[in-house]
Scaffold this motif. Structure first.
Motif, PDB file in Angstrom:
ATOM      1  N   LEU A  27      -8.199   6.323   9.226  1.00  0.00           N
ATOM      2  CA  LEU A  27      -9.162   6.875   8.280  1.00  0.00           C
ATOM      3  C   LEU A  27      -9.172   6.085   6.974  1.00  0.00           C
ATOM      4  N   ARG A  28      -8.017   5.557   6.576  1.00  0.00           N
ATOM      5  CA  ARG A  28      -7.969   4.748   5.358  1.00  0.00           C
ATOM      6  C   ARG A  28      -8.775   3.464   5.518  1.00  0.00           C
ATOM      7  N   VAL A  29      -8.714   2.877   6.704  1.00  0.00           N
ATOM      8  CA  VAL A  29      -9.486   1.659   6.963  1.00  0.00           C
ATOM      9  C   VAL A  29     -10.984   1.971   6.966  1.00  0.00           C
ATOM     10  N   ASP A  55      -8.887   7.913  -3.099  1.00  0.00           N
ATOM     11  CA  ASP A  55      -7.552   7.324  -2.993  1.00  0.00           C
ATOM     12  C   ASP A  55      -6.462   8.375  -3.163  1.00  0.00           C
ATOM     13  N   LEU A  56      -6.651   9.291  -4.113  1.00  0.00           N
ATOM     14  CA  LEU A  56      -5.645  10.318  -4.362  1.00  0.00           C
ATOM     15  C   LEU A  56      -5.489  11.252  -3.169  1.00  0.00           C
ATOM     16  N   MET A  57      -6.577  11.490  -2.452  1.00  0.00           N
ATOM     17  CA  MET A  57      -6.502  12.342  -1.260  1.00  0.00           C
ATOM     18  C   MET A  57      -5.597  11.710  -0.203  1.00  0.00           C
ATOM     19  N   PHE A  58      -5.773  10.414   0.039  1.00  0.00           N
ATOM     20  CA  PHE A  58      -4.938   9.736   1.032  1.00  0.00           C
ATOM     21  C   PHE A  58      -3.493   9.636   0.560  1.00  0.00           C
ATOM     22  N   VAL A  59      -3.280   9.387  -0.721  1.00  0.00           N
ATOM     23  CA  VAL A  59      -1.918   9.297  -1.254  1.00  0.00           C
ATOM     24  C   VAL A  59      -1.207  10.640  -1.131  1.00  0.00           C
ATOM     25  N   THR A  60      -1.936  11.732  -1.372  1.00  0.00           N
ATOM     26  CA  THR A  60      -1.340  13.066  -1.261  1.00  0.00           C
ATOM     27  C   THR A  60      -0.863  13.336   0.157  1.00  0.00           C
ATOM     28  N   VAL A  61      -1.678  12.973   1.132  1.00  0.00           N
ATOM     29  CA  VAL A  61      -1.278  13.148   2.537  1.00  0.00           C
ATOM     30  C   VAL A  61      -0.059  12.285   2.848  1.00  0.00           C
ATOM     31  N   LEU A 123       7.262   4.742   7.432  1.00  0.00           N
ATOM     32  CA  LEU A 123       6.757   4.986   6.080  1.00  0.00           C
ATOM     33  C   LEU A 123       6.353   3.680   5.399  1.00  0.00           C
ATOM     34  N   SER A 124       7.159   2.647   5.573  1.00  0.00           N
ATOM     35  CA  SER A 124       6.864   1.354   4.936  1.00  0.00           C
ATOM     36  C   SER A 124       5.585   0.750   5.502  1.00  0.00           C
ATOM     37  N   ILE A 125       5.423   0.797   6.817  1.00  0.00           N
ATOM     38  CA  ILE A 125       4.216   0.242   7.439  1.00  0.00           C
ATOM     39  C   ILE A 125       2.984   1.000   6.974  1.00  0.00           C
ATOM     40  N   ALA A 126       3.072   2.328   6.957  1.00  0.00           N
ATOM     41  CA  ALA A 126       1.942   3.140   6.496  1.00  0.00           C
ATOM     42  C   ALA A 126       1.624   2.843   5.033  1.00  0.00           C
ATOM     43  N   GLY A 127       2.652   2.672   4.208  1.00  0.00           N
ATOM     44  CA  GLY A 127       2.431   2.366   2.795  1.00  0.00           C
ATOM     45  C   GLY A 127       1.722   1.040   2.586  1.00  0.00           C
ATOM     46  N   ILE A 128       2.072   0.033   3.381  1.00  0.00           N
ATOM     47  CA  ILE A 128       1.433  -1.285   3.272  1.00  0.00           C
ATOM     48  C   ILE A 128      -0.052  -1.192   3.623  1.00  0.00           C
ATOM     49  N   ILE A 129      -0.354  -0.465   4.708  1.00  0.00           N
ATOM     50  CA  ILE A 129      -1.756  -0.327   5.135  1.00  0.00           C
ATOM     51  C   ILE A 129      -2.563   0.453   4.099  1.00  0.00           C
ATOM     52  N   LEU A 130      -2.004   1.532   3.592  1.00  0.00           N
ATOM     53  CA  LEU A 130      -2.711   2.336   2.593  1.00  0.00           C
ATOM     54  C   LEU A 130      -2.956   1.537   1.319  1.00  0.00           C
ATOM     55  N   ALA A 131      -1.949   0.771   0.885  1.00  0.00           N
ATOM     56  CA  ALA A 131      -2.093  -0.019  -0.341  1.00  0.00           C
ATOM     57  C   ALA A 131      -3.172  -1.089  -0.188  1.00  0.00           C
ATOM     58  N   ALA A 132      -3.328  -1.623   1.026  1.00  0.00           N
ATOM     59  CA  ALA A 132      -4.304  -2.692   1.237  1.00  0.00           C
ATOM     60  C   ALA A 132      -5.739  -2.211   1.054  1.00  0.00           C
ATOM     61  N   PHE A 133      -5.983  -0.910   1.246  1.00  0.00           N
ATOM     62  CA  PHE A 133      -7.341  -0.385   1.145  1.00  0.00           C
ATOM     63  C   PHE A 133      -7.502   0.597  -0.018  1.00  0.00           C
ATOM     64  N   THR A 134      -6.576   0.526  -0.976  1.00  0.00           N
ATOM     65  CA  THR A 134      -6.630   1.389  -2.155  1.00  0.00           C
ATOM     66  C   THR A 134      -6.991   0.561  -3.380  1.00  0.00           C
ATOM     67  N   GLU A 135      -7.895   1.076  -4.181  1.00  0.00           N
ATOM     68  CA  GLU A 135      -8.324   0.375  -5.382  1.00  0.00           C
ATOM     69  C   GLU A 135      -7.257   0.454  -6.469  1.00  0.00           C
ATOM     70  N   PRO A 136      -7.187  -0.561  -7.342  1.00  0.00           N
ATOM     71  CA  PRO A 136      -6.232  -0.506  -8.458  1.00  0.00           C
ATOM     72  C   PRO A 136      -6.466   0.734  -9.306  1.00  0.00           C
ATOM     73  N   GLY A 137      -5.388   1.364  -9.699  1.00  0.00           N
ATOM     74  CA  GLY A 137      -5.491   2.591 -10.487  1.00  0.00           C
ATOM     75  C   GLY A 137      -4.349   3.525 -10.163  1.00  0.00           C
ATOM     76  N   MET A 138      -4.567   4.809 -10.407  1.00  0.00           N
ATOM     77  CA  MET A 138      -3.520   5.799 -10.209  1.00  0.00           C
ATOM     78  C   MET A 138      -3.068   5.876  -8.757  1.00  0.00           C
ATOM     79  N   GLY A 139      -4.026   5.813  -7.828  1.00  0.00           N
ATOM     80  CA  GLY A 139      -3.672   5.906  -6.414  1.00  0.00           C
ATOM     81  C   GLY A 139      -2.763   4.780  -5.976  1.00  0.00           C
ATOM     82  N   LEU A 140      -3.103   3.562  -6.361  1.00  0.00           N
ATOM     83  CA  LEU A 140      -2.277   2.410  -5.993  1.00  0.00           C
ATOM     84  C   LEU A 140      -0.918   2.475  -6.676  1.00  0.00           C
ATOM     85  N   ASP A 141      -0.881   2.939  -7.918  1.00  0.00           N
ATOM     86  CA  ASP A 141       0.391   3.080  -8.627  1.00  0.00           C
ATOM     87  C   ASP A 141       1.309   4.070  -7.917  1.00  0.00           C
TER      88      ASP A 141
END
Length: 255
Positions: A27-29, A55-61, A123-141
């Motif tokens: 879904l992030r992709v 982005d915050l919705m995906f980070v929360t999950v 967790l690390s693999i999921a974090g890498i994928i999520l970060a690749a499709f997250t815009e700079p800002g609070m979500g990426l931080d």
């Protein structure tokens, strides 16, 4: 260890975890942070800073999955010992095998180590994928913060297992739970005592405290980072000592 895998319903857990992480990444992709504005998932705070709600919705999950995975280790430690003690056939089968207390206890510790490593890797693999499709800002931080916390989380899981495995293996689930609750109450009473009798005036100066903490962190950032990377080594030493203590008392129980 395969028996332990079956005891914690490992097949079902693997299917659920892998499906949840795969669905989250898929879904992030499909819904990257760059389309948030088109979907009207953008808000602004009082300072006028743009907040990407998508982005915050995906980070929360993602954070919820991390919390759930941390809870798994606590449940597994209890089930590993309970499965052997509750079933007479398993207990008789284990006693008939040429398996020493050392091998029996080692299988539990090795299983928890492998399971923890797999969880952290997911967790690390999921974090890498999520970060690749997250815009700079609070979500990426927040994702970057979670990636930094992977090592402390690993250390916490190992430390918790170092305490719980001896309790459950030597005392069983019921007595182990009672002992764990007693230790938690003792720790709570210590915290309450500190709050009542120690000087905690700095809590009322929250802003000043945060500024001092940030200055202290900036000054010793290299040392703090090094300590965070070395902390798993200390926890592994504690984990090994826990294993040796458990083997010693388990052998005495069977003698």
């Amino acid at each position: 260890m395969y028996k332990d895998f079956v005891a914690i319903k490992g097949k079902r857990i693997c299917i659920i975890l892998l499906s949840a992480i795969a669905l989250l990444c898929f879904l992030r992709v499909i819904f990257p942070g760059s389309i948030a504005e088109k979907m009207d998932f953008v808000a602004y705070n009082e300072a006028g800073t743009e907040i990407n709600i998508l982005d915050l919705m995906f980070v929360t999950v993602y954070i919820c999955i991390i919390v759930i995975m941390v809870g798994f280790v606590d449940v597994w430690c209890a089930r590993l010992s309970e499965s052997d003690a509750s079933c007479a056939r398993i207990k008789n089968y284990m006693s008939s095998l040429p398996v020493s207390a050392n091998s029996y206890v080692a299988s539990k510790y090795v299983f928890i180590t492998i399971a923890t490593y797999i969880l952290i890797s997911l967790l690390s693999i999921a974090g890498i994928i999520l970060a690749a499709f997250t815009e700079p800002g609070m979500g990426l931080d927040l994702i970057r913060m979670c990636e930094v916390l992977v090592i402390p989380v690993t250390s916490l899981l190992i430390l918790v297992a170092s305490v719980e495995l001896p309790l459950y293996i030597l005392l069983g689930r019921e007595k182990g739970n009672l002992t764990k609750v007693a230790l938690m109450l003792l720790f709570a009473f210590i915290i309450i005592g500190i709050m009542l009798f120690a000087d905690v005036s700095w809590l009322s100066e929250r802003q000043e405290f945060l500024v001092r903490f940030f200055n202290w962190y900036t000054k010793y950032q290299t040392e703090i980072t090094l300590a965070s990377y070395l902390s798993p080594i200390a926890d592994l030493v504690i984990f090994y000592l826990s294993y040796r203590i458990t083997v010693y008392f388990k052998a005495r129980q069977e003698a």
